[in-house]
Design an enzyme around this catalytic site. Structure first.
Site, mmCIF file in Angstrom:
data_model
loop_
_atom_site.group_PDB
_atom_site.id
_atom_site.type_symbol
_atom_site.label_atom_id
_atom_site.label_comp_id
_atom_site.label_asym_id
_atom_site.label_seq_id
_atom_site.Cartn_x
_atom_site.Cartn_y
_atom_site.Cartn_z
ATOM 1 N N LYS A 113 21.001 2.785 16.173
ATOM 2 C CA LYS A 113 20.288 4.070 16.135
ATOM 3 C C LYS A 113 18.945 3.823 15.490
ATOM 4 O O LYS A 113 18.797 2.900 14.678
ATOM 5 C CB LYS A 113 21.084 5.084 15.314
ATOM 6 C CG LYS A 113 20.753 6.515 15.608
ATOM 7 C CD LYS A 113 21.256 6.900 16.989
ATOM 8 C CE LYS A 113 21.729 8.284 17.143
ATOM 9 N NZ LYS A 113 22.658 8.436 18.255
HETATM 10 N N1 GLU Z 1 21.447 9.308 21.721
HETATM 11 C C1 GLU Z 1 22.593 9.307 22.573
HETATM 12 C C2 GLU Z 1 23.873 9.219 21.769
HETATM 13 O O1 GLU Z 1 23.884 9.512 20.602
HETATM 14 C C3 GLU Z 1 22.492 8.301 23.700
HETATM 15 C C4 GLU Z 1 22.469 6.873 23.318
HETATM 16 C C5 GLU Z 1 22.196 5.961 24.530
HETATM 17 O O2 GLU Z 1 22.193 6.434 25.654
HETATM 18 O O3 GLU Z 1 21.986 4.788 24.271
HETATM 19 O O4 GLU Z 1 24.912 8.940 22.294
#
Ligand code: GLU
Length: 423
Positions: A113
């Site tokens: 993240k």
């Molecule tokens: N931000 C999204 C999540 O928390 C997508 C992450 C992604 O597609 O890599 O799942």
């Protein structure tokens, strides 16, 4: 466990993520050494960088983070959020949740993240672009199609991903669409990525409502949030015949017990930015949405909105978590005691990363799938993951969050054991 492990990440969401993990690791009898390794992210990058406002004289120092929780399974994967209160611990907690999420749906990534502590609502388009490009440069050595692949999260969107891809490509000297997912389709983005998380959630509606003997075509649903996740969940729920009675955004919530016209509300937001002023429903406080008399509640905006304060007042029998970490540990205990059926975030919102995986595969192979193929594969993966988790919940006599964590943690623990320790 050494109490000092992870103290760099001190933050409410990190403690929530570790708290969930510790509870389930104990239930599973997980090896202590493996548990310690999984409690802390493997790599964390903290950067500070200058950001020039449109007013040329004003230069602000911004903080940015990219945390890679687990590098065991393949590249790491997870969104980048732009939000005014992001910190290293929040990003670390969310990276851990991404690890379990990827393992539950079986995509070959570890969790990551990222975030920049900035309020995107206060930025002009040019400012947003400068923040994105400079942050990308700051983390350029830790991202890449084979190492770590960002995606949208809170406060970021397809355009931000396009600027990220462009900055990375300029740096390496050729176009690299596979460095990021959630791009605009014109740039190699998946044609179904935008709707994927909301759609994925609603693929689980029939099975989740069946668990509480409700008919999915008869149920009423309240959705907290009307953005990347909430809006498409509302559309998908409505298409399945459910009644969407309330949706919200930061201005408040709109409510109609006979069911909202989701398309009209969506058009209103496209034209007026906020739900406030929408003429065909009652306008209520956003917090009151949680305790409405509905069958299904979908928190689909931000973290920590279902708390010890409102958990006892929630009338829904089923909660499907679209946001990441919407339910605090305390609220989770209360709702478990009240036998509310919760489809946890790491299962319910995994449709996003699943279609991100498809997008990455298509970019790498330079082979484009049709929308029907993408949606059919998404449905298959989501429903199979739900069935697997539900059968663990039944077999182990635990709630769905514990079962989902058991599935995710076991998969990672097995992989770590067979890889062994270097050197
Ligand atoms: N931000 C999204 C999540 O928390 C997508 C992450 C992604 O597609 O890599 O799942």
């Amino acid at each position: 466990m050494d109490p000092h492990i992870g103290r760099e990440f001190d933050s409410p969401i990190y403690h929530e993520a570790v708290g969930q993990f510790d509870r389930v690791a104990k239930l599973m009898g997980l090896d202590d050494n493996i548990a310690d390794r999984l409690r802390v992210p493997q790599k964390s990058t903290t950067v500070s960088f200058p950001f020039r406002h449109d007013n040329y004289a004003e230069v602000e120092t911004l903080m940015g983070y990219r945390v890679q929780h687990l590098t065991t399974m393949g590249p790491t994967k997870g969104g980048i959020r732009f939000a005014p209160d992001v910190d290293l611990g929040e990003v670390a907690g969310l990276a851990m949740l991404m690890t379990w999420k990827c393992a539950i749906v079986g995509v070959p990534f570890g969790g990551a993240k990222g975030g920049v502590r900035v309020n995107p609502m206060e930025l002009s388009r040019a400012e947003l672009q400068r923040v994105t490009r400079r942050f990308t440069m700051e983390i350029i050595n830790v991202i890449g199609p084979e190492t770590d692949i960002p995606a949208p999260d809170l406060g970021t969107n397809e355009q931000v991903m396009a600027w990220l891809m462009d900055t990375y490509s300029q740096h390496v000297g050729h176009a690299v669409p596979s460095v990021v997912t959630g791009k605009p389709p014109s740039l190699g983005g998946s044609i179904a990525r935008r709707e994927a998380t909301g759609r994925g959630l609603m693929f689980l509606l029939p099975a989740a409502t069946a668990a509480r003997a409700l008919d999915p075509k008869e149920v009423t649903i309240a959705i907290h949030g009307f953005g990347n996740v909430g809006k498409y969940a509302a559309v998908a729920g409505h298409q399945q015949g459910a009644k969407i009675v309330a949706v919200s955004d930061i201005s408040g919530a709109i409510y109609d017990s006979d069911g909202l016209d989701v398309d009209a509300a969506s058009k209103w937001v496209d034209e007026n930015r906020y739900l406030e002023g929408y003429p065909d429903a009652d306008f209520i406080d956003g917090d009151d949405l949680f305790t409405l008399p509905v069958d299904v509640l979908v928190p689909a905006a931000i973290q920590n909105v279902i708390t010890a304060k409102n958990a006892n007042e929630i009338q829904a029998k089923v909660i499907i978590e679209g946001a990441n970490n919407p339910t605090t540990l305390e609220a989770d205990d209360i709702l478990r005691d009240r036998d509310v059926f919760i489809v946890p975030d790491i299962l319910a919102n995994a449709g996003g990363v699943t279609v991100s995986y498809f997008e990455w595969v298509q970019d790498i192979q330079k082979y484009i799938w049709t929308e029907n193929e993408i949606v059919a594969r998404l449905r298959e993966i989501m429903t199979r993951a739900f069935e697997d988790v539900h059968s663990i919940a039944t077999r182990e006599n635990v709630d769905m969050r514990s079962a989902a964590l058991m599935k995710g943690i076991q998969k990672i623990a097995d992989a770590k054991l067979v890889r062994g320790i270097f050197p």
